[in-house]
Write a protein that holds these residues in place. Structure first.
Motif, short mmCIF file in Angstrom:
data_model
loop_
_atom_site.label_atom_id
_atom_site.label_comp_id
_atom_site.label_asym_id
_atom_site.label_seq_id
_atom_site.Cartn_x
_atom_site.Cartn_y
_atom_site.Cartn_z
N GLN A 237 0.83 -1.19 0.00
CA GLN A 237 0.00 0.00 0.00
C GLN A 237 0.88 1.26 0.00
O GLN A 237 0.59 2.22 -0.72
N ASN A 238 1.94 1.24 0.80
CA ASN A 238 2.85 2.38 0.84
C ASN A 238 3.47 2.65 -0.52
O ASN A 238 3.57 3.80 -0.96
N PHE A 239 3.91 1.58 -1.18
CA PHE A 239 4.51 1.73 -2.50
C PHE A 239 3.49 2.29 -3.49
O PHE A 239 3.81 3.18 -4.29
N THR A 240 2.26 1.80 -3.40
CA THR A 240 1.21 2.26 -4.30
C THR A 240 0.91 3.74 -4.08
O THR A 240 0.76 4.51 -5.05
N LEU A 241 0.80 4.16 -2.84
CA LEU A 241 0.51 5.57 -2.56
C LEU A 241 1.58 6.48 -3.15
O LEU A 241 1.26 7.50 -3.77
#
Length: 286
Positions: free
Chosen positions: A81-85
Motif C-alpha cells: 500500500q505504501n509503494f502504491t501511494l
C-alpha cells in the motif's frame, strides 16, 4: 544505470530533498509519510482505499473537474500500500499527461508506470537516507526495511538500482554485496557506500531551506520570527512574496541606536503592539 532511471530519480530527489531541508527532517528518522501528507494537503488530493476481487488493480489516480484522487487496494500488505501511494503521487509530481492512471499487474511495462515506480522507490528509500542508515548508523537490512515500511523485495531492488547508478560496470559485485547484506554481512555494501558517500552528500547539500518555508514554519510554530533567526528577512524585496503566500503575515522593521531588526508575525496570534515589543526586546539584548 540508464539515463531514463537517472532522469526520474533526479527529478524526484529535487522535490524530496528540498522538503527534507525545509523541514529539517532527521535522516535517521525519515519516513515517507511526512512528505506524502505534505504533498496531499498542499494539492488537496483525496486518498481512499478500493477493493477488486481479482486484485489486479493495485492503485488508481483520477484527475477530473472535481479534483484529484488516489486509491489503493485495501487488502494488500501495508508495505505494498505504501509503494502504491507513492506511485500514484509520482504520476502527479512528475506531471504525467492524462486523467486516469491505473497501476495494474498487466501494465508494468508502460513508460509512465515505470517512471511512477522509480519515483515511489526513491521517496520511500532516498539515497541520503540509505547512506545514513546503512553506512553511518550501521543498521542491518531488516531494521532498515522495518523503519522505512517497505517490503524485502522493494529494498533489495532499490539498493541494486542505487549502486548501479554509481557503479554501472559492477553488476555481479553489487548483487553479491546486497545479498550478503541481507544475510547480515555488511562489509561489501559498506565499501560501496564508502566510495560514493561524498557524492551522495554533495547532491543532498545542493539544497538549502527556502526562505518561504523557513518563515512559514517559524510562524506556524511560534507566531513570530525575526531577522536574528533568519537574516534574509531584512531584504525588503522578499516581503511582497512572503505576504502573498503566508496567510495573515505582517512584516516590519524596528530601529534602535543604529541597529535594525526585521520581524514578521501572524496577525491572528499577536497584535501589532505585541510583535513590536518582542522585536524591541531582541534589539536590547543584542
Amino acid at each position: 544505470m540508464d539515463e531514463f532511471y537517472t532522469r526520474v530519480s533526479n527529478v524526484t530527489k529535487q522535490k524530496l530533498y528540498q522538503y527534507i531541508k525545509d523541514n529539517s527532517t532527521s535522516l535517521l528518522d525519515y519516513n515517507f509519510r511526512d512528505f506524502f501528507h505534505y504533498c496531499i494537503q498542499e494539492n488537496k488530493i483525496q486518498v481512499m482505499s478500493h477493493h477488486f476481487t481479482n486484485h489486479k488493480i493495485e492503485g488508481l489516480t483520477i484527475i477530473d473537474q472535481d479534483g484529484i484522487s488516489f486509491s489503493y487496494e485495501r487488502d494488500n500488505p501495508k508495505s505494498k500500500q505504501n509503494f502504491t501511494l507513492c506511485h500514484e503521487l509520482g504520476h502527479f509530481i512528475l506531471n504525467h499527461s492524462g486523467t486516469c492512471f491505473t497501476e495494474s499487474v498487466d501494465n508494468q511495462e508502460n513508460v509512465l508506470e515505470k517512471e511512477a515506480n522509480i519515483f515511489s522507490a526513491v521517496v520511500l528509500m532516498p539515497n541520503i537516507v540509505l547512506l545514513s542508515k546503512i553506512y553511518y548508523s550501521c543498521e542491518n537490512f531488516q531494521k532498515v526495511q522495518t523503519s522505512l515500511e517497505v517490503s524485502k523485495q522493494a529494498l533489495y531492488f532499490r539498493l541494486l538500482d542505487l549502486l548501479r547508478e554509481y557503479f554501472p560496470d559492477k553488476e555481479g559485485q553489487i548483487k553479491e554485496a546486497v545479498e550478503e547484506y541481507i544475510e547480515r554481512n555488511n562489509a561489501s555494501i559498506h565499501n560501496f557506500f564508502h566510495t560514493i558517500k561524498e557524492k551522495i552528500i554533495a547532491e543532498f547539500n545542493q539544497y538549502g531551506p527556502s526562505l518561504m518555508n523557513q518563515i512559514r514554519n517559524r510562524i506556524d510554530e511560534k507566531g513570530f520570527v525575526s531577522s536574528q533567526e533568519i537574516p534574509e528577512l531584512l531584504y525588503q524585496e522578499n516581503w511582497a512574496n512572503l505576504k502573498e503566500n503566508i496567510k495573515h503575515l505582517k512584516i516590519w522593521l524596528v530601529y534602535n541606536k543604529g541597529k535594525q531588526r526585521a520581524y514578521a508575525w501572524d496577525s491572528l496570534k499577536l497584535s501589532d503592539e505585541q510583535a513590536r515589543k518582542k522585536a524591541e526586546l531582541q534589539l536590547l539584548l543584542m
